[in-house]
Design an enzyme around this catalytic site. Sequence first.
Site, PDB file in Angstrom:
ATOM      1  CG  ASP A 162      -8.479  -4.368  -2.813  1.00  0.00           C
ATOM      2  OD1 ASP A 162      -9.662  -4.130  -2.524  1.00  0.00           O
ATOM      3  OD2 ASP A 162      -7.744  -3.566  -3.406  1.00  0.00           O
ATOM      4  CG  HIS A 176      -2.080   0.907   1.095  1.00  0.00           C
ATOM      5  ND1 HIS A 176      -2.004   2.241   1.369  1.00  0.00           N
ATOM      6  CD2 HIS A 176      -3.339   0.667   0.661  1.00  0.00           C
ATOM      7  CE1 HIS A 176      -3.187   2.785   1.129  1.00  0.00           C
ATOM      8  NE2 HIS A 176      -4.005   1.863   0.693  1.00  0.00           N
TER       9      HIS A 176
HETATM   10  N1  ACO Z   1       4.223  -7.807  -4.764  1.00  0.00           N
HETATM   11  C1  ACO Z   1       5.576  -7.802  -4.897  1.00  0.00           C
HETATM   12  N2  ACO Z   1       6.351  -6.710  -4.754  1.00  0.00           N
HETATM   13  C2  ACO Z   1       5.724  -5.553  -4.470  1.00  0.00           C
HETATM   14  C3  ACO Z   1       4.327  -5.474  -4.306  1.00  0.00           C
HETATM   15  C4  ACO Z   1       3.572  -6.657  -4.462  1.00  0.00           C
HETATM   16  N3  ACO Z   1       2.246  -6.640  -4.326  1.00  0.00           N
HETATM   17  N4  ACO Z   1       3.978  -4.206  -4.031  1.00  0.00           N
HETATM   18  C5  ACO Z   1       5.118  -3.499  -4.020  1.00  0.00           C
HETATM   19  N5  ACO Z   1       6.169  -4.311  -4.278  1.00  0.00           N
HETATM   20  C6  ACO Z   1       7.582  -3.920  -4.284  1.00  0.00           C
HETATM   21  C7  ACO Z   1       7.949  -3.118  -5.527  1.00  0.00           C
HETATM   22  O1  ACO Z   1       8.409  -3.960  -6.577  1.00  0.00           O
HETATM   23  C8  ACO Z   1       9.028  -2.206  -4.988  1.00  0.00           C
HETATM   24  O2  ACO Z   1      10.208  -2.960  -4.868  1.00  0.00           O
HETATM   25  P1  ACO Z   1      11.643  -2.234  -5.091  1.00  0.00           P
HETATM   26  O3  ACO Z   1      11.744  -1.209  -3.985  1.00  0.00           O
HETATM   27  O4  ACO Z   1      12.636  -3.332  -4.995  1.00  0.00           O
HETATM   28  O5  ACO Z   1      11.594  -1.616  -6.456  1.00  0.00           O
HETATM   29  C9  ACO Z   1       8.563  -1.894  -3.566  1.00  0.00           C
HETATM   30  O6  ACO Z   1       7.775  -3.024  -3.175  1.00  0.00           O
HETATM   31  C10 ACO Z   1       7.724  -0.618  -3.459  1.00  0.00           C
HETATM   32  O7  ACO Z   1       6.621  -0.732  -4.382  1.00  0.00           O
HETATM   33  P2  ACO Z   1       6.012   0.472  -5.191  1.00  0.00           P
HETATM   34  O8  ACO Z   1       5.340  -0.062  -6.413  1.00  0.00           O
HETATM   35  O9  ACO Z   1       7.053   1.540  -5.368  1.00  0.00           O
HETATM   36  O10 ACO Z   1       4.948   0.983  -4.155  1.00  0.00           O
HETATM   37  P3  ACO Z   1       3.764   1.954  -4.484  1.00  0.00           P
HETATM   38  O11 ACO Z   1       3.465   2.669  -3.228  1.00  0.00           O
HETATM   39  O12 ACO Z   1       4.029   2.758  -5.700  1.00  0.00           O
HETATM   40  O13 ACO Z   1       2.576   0.958  -4.876  1.00  0.00           O
HETATM   41  C11 ACO Z   1       0.755  -0.531  -4.725  1.00  0.00           C
HETATM   42  C12 ACO Z   1       1.562   0.553  -4.009  1.00  0.00           C
HETATM   43  C13 ACO Z   1       0.310  -0.034  -6.094  1.00  0.00           C
HETATM   44  C14 ACO Z   1      -0.486  -0.824  -3.890  1.00  0.00           C
HETATM   45  C15 ACO Z   1       1.631  -1.792  -4.867  1.00  0.00           C
HETATM   46  O14 ACO Z   1       2.017  -2.263  -3.593  1.00  0.00           O
HETATM   47  C16 ACO Z   1       0.941  -2.908  -5.659  1.00  0.00           C
HETATM   48  O15 ACO Z   1       1.029  -2.925  -6.892  1.00  0.00           O
HETATM   49  N6  ACO Z   1       0.203  -3.837  -4.953  1.00  0.00           N
HETATM   50  C17 ACO Z   1      -0.534  -4.872  -5.652  1.00  0.00           C
HETATM   51  C18 ACO Z   1      -1.851  -4.316  -6.141  1.00  0.00           C
HETATM   52  C19 ACO Z   1      -2.838  -4.050  -5.012  1.00  0.00           C
HETATM   53  O16 ACO Z   1      -3.039  -4.866  -4.126  1.00  0.00           O
HETATM   54  N7  ACO Z   1      -3.501  -2.884  -5.083  1.00  0.00           N
HETATM   55  C20 ACO Z   1      -4.512  -2.481  -4.107  1.00  0.00           C
HETATM   56  C21 ACO Z   1      -4.027  -1.332  -3.301  1.00  0.00           C
HETATM   57  S1  ACO Z   1      -5.171  -0.935  -2.024  1.00  0.00           S
HETATM   58  C22 ACO Z   1      -6.411  -0.135  -2.797  1.00  0.00           C
HETATM   59  O17 ACO Z   1      -6.303   0.504  -3.803  1.00  0.00           O
HETATM   60  C23 ACO Z   1      -7.674  -0.255  -2.192  1.00  0.00           C
END
Ligand code: ACO
Length: 424
Positions: free
Chosen positions: A359, A302
């Site tokens: 979610d 998140h």
């Molecule tokens: N699985 C694996 N790795 C992940 C995940 C995941 N679900 N989420 C983040 N990471 C990793 C990224 O690859 C990144 O790694 P790095 O630092 O080595 O490059 C690090 O964690 C940070 O991730 P970001 O994408 O920079 O985080 P951001 O805050 O931009 O994204 C998000 C948040 C979009 C929710 C992301 O965690 C994600 O894609 N999750 C999966 C989709 C999801 O569940 N969305 C629902 C969100 S809640 C909502 O909207 C109600």
Amino acid sequence: MSNSKLDLNGQEYELPVIVGTEGETAVDVLKLRAKSGAITFDPGYGNTGSCASAITFIDGEKGILRYRGYPIEQVATAASFAEVCYLLVYGELPNRAEYEEFRDLLARHTLLHEDMKKFFEGYSTMAHPMAILSSMVGAVSTYYPSAESDEDLNLNIIRLLAKTSTIAAFSYKKSIGQPFVYPRNDLSYTENFLHMMFAVPAETYEVPPVLDRALNLLLILHADHEQNCSTSTVRMVGSSEASLFASISAGISALSGPLHGGANQKVIEMLEKIRQDGGDYQKYMDMAKDKSSGFRLMGFGHRVYKNFDPRATLLKEAADEVLEQLGVADPLLDIARNLEDTALKDDYFVERKLYPNVDFYSGIIYRAMSIPTEMFTVLFALGRLPGWIAHWKEMRSDPDGRIHRPRQVYVGETERDFVPFDKR
Ligand code: ACO
């Protein structure tokens, strides 16, 4: 109000500092460009306060979520969704008379104009219900003109809250080829929605209390989450003075993406894939850690919560209760629990502070309630509606409000002469 100092190219600039009621500190850069020519750079707005808001407080490090000051744990267990709608939209909890009047208004405005039923005939049978929802909410504006007075606006707010649940249920009935079930004014908001979803004209249908309680909880937990992608979209669109219906329709579109509200559908699809693949969740954990796989663990991570998502905690408990009460044994719940347990001990997830989000468990509950996967994000939209409305209203009544218009740092070609075809 205190000041901060910015040293830029040898010149010092004083920038005011704003402090919120929970001690959050922000440097006000509004006049920075006028004073220095510089803008701030924050792709994805991860560290930008786009507004001051009195609706929802989140502390992502401590896992705190409060609606108008009330902790989510208290609201989720003691309130009805209609009460939460009132709280978010009007700012205070209603007294009993106000609540009854509000509930009555919500019930009376659930009917759609009969002509609107024809719209449903035009959608492809493959249409995703989120696409139907956003276009139908936009279409509501063709029946109810933009509000000029506060009274008209309030009526449009009630119409939107009431009719969106009817649109959502009708889009489901359309997708399974059943006749629409009309709303019933004697039922609560959540009971009425379940009635329109699951009643069949030839049979009597009593809303099971366990489904009503589960839906009430799910909608409340989704009701607001401050400046997320869809809410910021609603504010952005509304800032041009576009109508409430147009702004909310845009918010629904923003919510549909798999990185936002669409994640609840993706979680179930992911768990189902793991099950069909023999239940080897470790393989998917490894894939999620391998950037070249392009796979992410859906329902994990998140932008704001870096400790735990309090909504996920409540939903994990609710998933156990609802499945038990409904007598449903879902192998996907076991896979979800195993994934969570493993991820919470895995360095990759621990270092990046990746925890289950709202979610992760909501889809398991929806499934147990017999809500089809494609409707999950529609349910999220129904829950988020009062939050979007509250933000739209707050933004439009802000005396300092103005059209949203971020800047950019241009990194393209500098000026060059146009080359005609025969010389390219
Ligand atoms: N699985 C694996 N790795 C992940 C995940 C995941 N679900 N989420 C983040 N990471 C990793 C990224 O690859 C990144 O790694 P790095 O630092 O080595 O490059 C690090 O964690 C940070 O991730 P970001 O994408 O920079 O985080 P951001 O805050 O931009 O994204 C998000 C948040 C979009 C929710 C992301 O965690 C994600 O894609 N999750 C999966 C989709 C999801 O569940 N969305 C629902 C969100 S809640 C909502 O909207 C109600």
